[in-house]
Design a protein around this motif. Sequence first.
Motif, mmCIF file in Angstrom:
data_model
loop_
_atom_site.group_PDB
_atom_site.id
_atom_site.type_symbol
_atom_site.label_atom_id
_atom_site.label_comp_id
_atom_site.label_asym_id
_atom_site.label_seq_id
_atom_site.Cartn_x
_atom_site.Cartn_y
_atom_site.Cartn_z
ATOM 1 N N ASP A 20 0.833 -1.204 0.000
ATOM 2 C CA ASP A 20 0.000 0.000 0.000
ATOM 3 C C ASP A 20 0.867 1.254 0.000
ATOM 4 O O ASP A 20 0.554 2.240 -0.672
ATOM 5 N N ASP A 21 1.960 1.221 0.767
ATOM 6 C CA ASP A 21 2.867 2.364 0.818
ATOM 7 C C ASP A 21 3.514 2.606 -0.541
ATOM 8 O O ASP A 21 3.584 3.747 -1.013
ATOM 9 N N ILE A 22 3.975 1.540 -1.195
ATOM 10 C CA ILE A 22 4.597 1.666 -2.515
ATOM 11 C C ILE A 22 3.598 2.196 -3.536
ATOM 12 O O ILE A 22 3.921 3.079 -4.333
ATOM 13 N N SER A 23 2.368 1.685 -3.511
ATOM 14 C CA SER A 23 1.382 2.147 -4.488
ATOM 15 C C SER A 23 1.029 3.615 -4.263
ATOM 16 O O SER A 23 0.818 4.361 -5.232
ATOM 17 N N ALA A 24 0.993 4.075 -3.015
ATOM 18 C CA ALA A 24 0.728 5.492 -2.745
ATOM 19 C C ALA A 24 1.872 6.359 -3.253
ATOM 20 O O ALA A 24 1.646 7.426 -3.834
ATOM 21 N N ARG A 25 3.110 5.895 -3.047
ATOM 22 C CA ARG A 25 4.266 6.650 -3.547
ATOM 23 C C ARG A 25 4.266 6.701 -5.069
ATOM 24 O O ARG A 25 4.550 7.745 -5.659
ATOM 25 N N GLN A 26 3.949 5.593 -5.719
ATOM 26 C CA GLN A 26 3.902 5.574 -7.184
ATOM 27 C C GLN A 26 2.817 6.503 -7.707
ATOM 28 O O GLN A 26 3.021 7.210 -8.698
ATOM 29 N N ARG A 27 1.691 6.525 -7.037
ATOM 30 C CA ARG A 27 0.592 7.398 -7.459
ATOM 31 C C ARG A 27 1.009 8.867 -7.359
ATOM 32 O O ARG A 27 0.770 9.661 -8.268
ATOM 33 N N ARG A 28 1.678 9.255 -6.252
ATOM 34 C CA ARG A 28 2.153 10.641 -6.114
ATOM 35 C C ARG A 28 3.168 10.983 -7.189
ATOM 36 O O ARG A 28 3.151 12.091 -7.742
ATOM 37 N N TYR A 29 4.056 10.044 -7.495
ATOM 38 C CA TYR A 29 5.076 10.287 -8.518
ATOM 39 C C TYR A 29 4.445 10.462 -9.890
ATOM 40 O O TYR A 29 4.806 11.380 -10.631
ATOM 41 N N MET A 69 9.336 13.585 -3.069
ATOM 42 C CA MET A 69 8.058 13.149 -2.501
ATOM 43 C C MET A 69 7.922 11.628 -2.549
ATOM 44 O O MET A 69 7.396 11.019 -1.623
ATOM 45 N N ALA A 70 8.398 11.007 -3.629
ATOM 46 C CA ALA A 70 8.281 9.551 -3.748
ATOM 47 C C ALA A 70 9.187 8.837 -2.762
ATOM 48 O O ALA A 70 8.846 7.756 -2.274
ATOM 49 N N ASN A 71 10.335 9.419 -2.454
ATOM 50 C CA ASN A 71 11.276 8.777 -1.540
ATOM 51 C C ASN A 71 11.067 9.163 -0.086
ATOM 52 O O ASN A 71 11.761 8.644 0.788
ATOM 53 N N ALA A 72 10.145 10.054 0.177
ATOM 54 C CA ALA A 72 9.881 10.471 1.557
ATOM 55 C C ALA A 72 9.346 9.281 2.340
ATOM 56 O O ALA A 72 8.685 8.398 1.794
ATOM 57 N N GLY A 73 9.637 9.265 3.602
ATOM 58 C CA GLY A 73 9.166 8.176 4.456
ATOM 59 C C GLY A 73 7.656 8.130 4.493
ATOM 60 O O GLY A 73 6.971 9.092 4.173
ATOM 61 N N SER A 74 7.155 6.996 4.883
ATOM 62 C CA SER A 74 5.703 6.851 4.927
ATOM 63 C C SER A 74 5.133 7.780 5.984
ATOM 64 O O SER A 74 5.685 7.937 7.070
ATOM 65 N N SER A 75 4.027 8.383 5.652
ATOM 66 C CA SER A 75 3.382 9.299 6.577
ATOM 67 C C SER A 75 2.541 8.506 7.573
ATOM 68 O O SER A 75 2.332 7.306 7.423
ATOM 69 N N ALA A 76 2.061 9.203 8.554
ATOM 70 C CA ALA A 76 1.211 8.549 9.543
ATOM 71 C C ALA A 76 -0.038 8.012 8.858
ATOM 72 O O ALA A 76 -0.583 8.630 7.954
#
Length: 99
Positions: A20-29, A69-76
């Motif tokens: 889920d974290d990876i898919s959220a980062r990919q979506r932001r990118y 933004m894609a490499n930022a740590g996972s948010s709460a």
Amino acid sequence: MVRREADPIRITTATRSHSDDISARQRRYVISMTIRTICFLLAVVSIGHWFMWVFLVLSFILPYVAVVMANAGSSADPGAPDLMQPDPGRRSIEGKPGE
């Protein structure tokens, strides 16, 4: 009439799953790079106008922003329960003081 299932109650403070974290980062990118592509195309279309430079600068800055933004740590996790702090004035087992 369609029955809608209630959302499950979360009782843990665990973060989102890795997928889920990876898919959220990919979506932001992808969103950031789409905006960058649109800015570049607008710069090409608006050649000769002053705002061409604004679009061109944005198209050069946005890849850096997208990667950060894609490499930022996972948010709460927004679905996680709130952490409770214990009340130091309250006793867990009632009894006479000093026992």
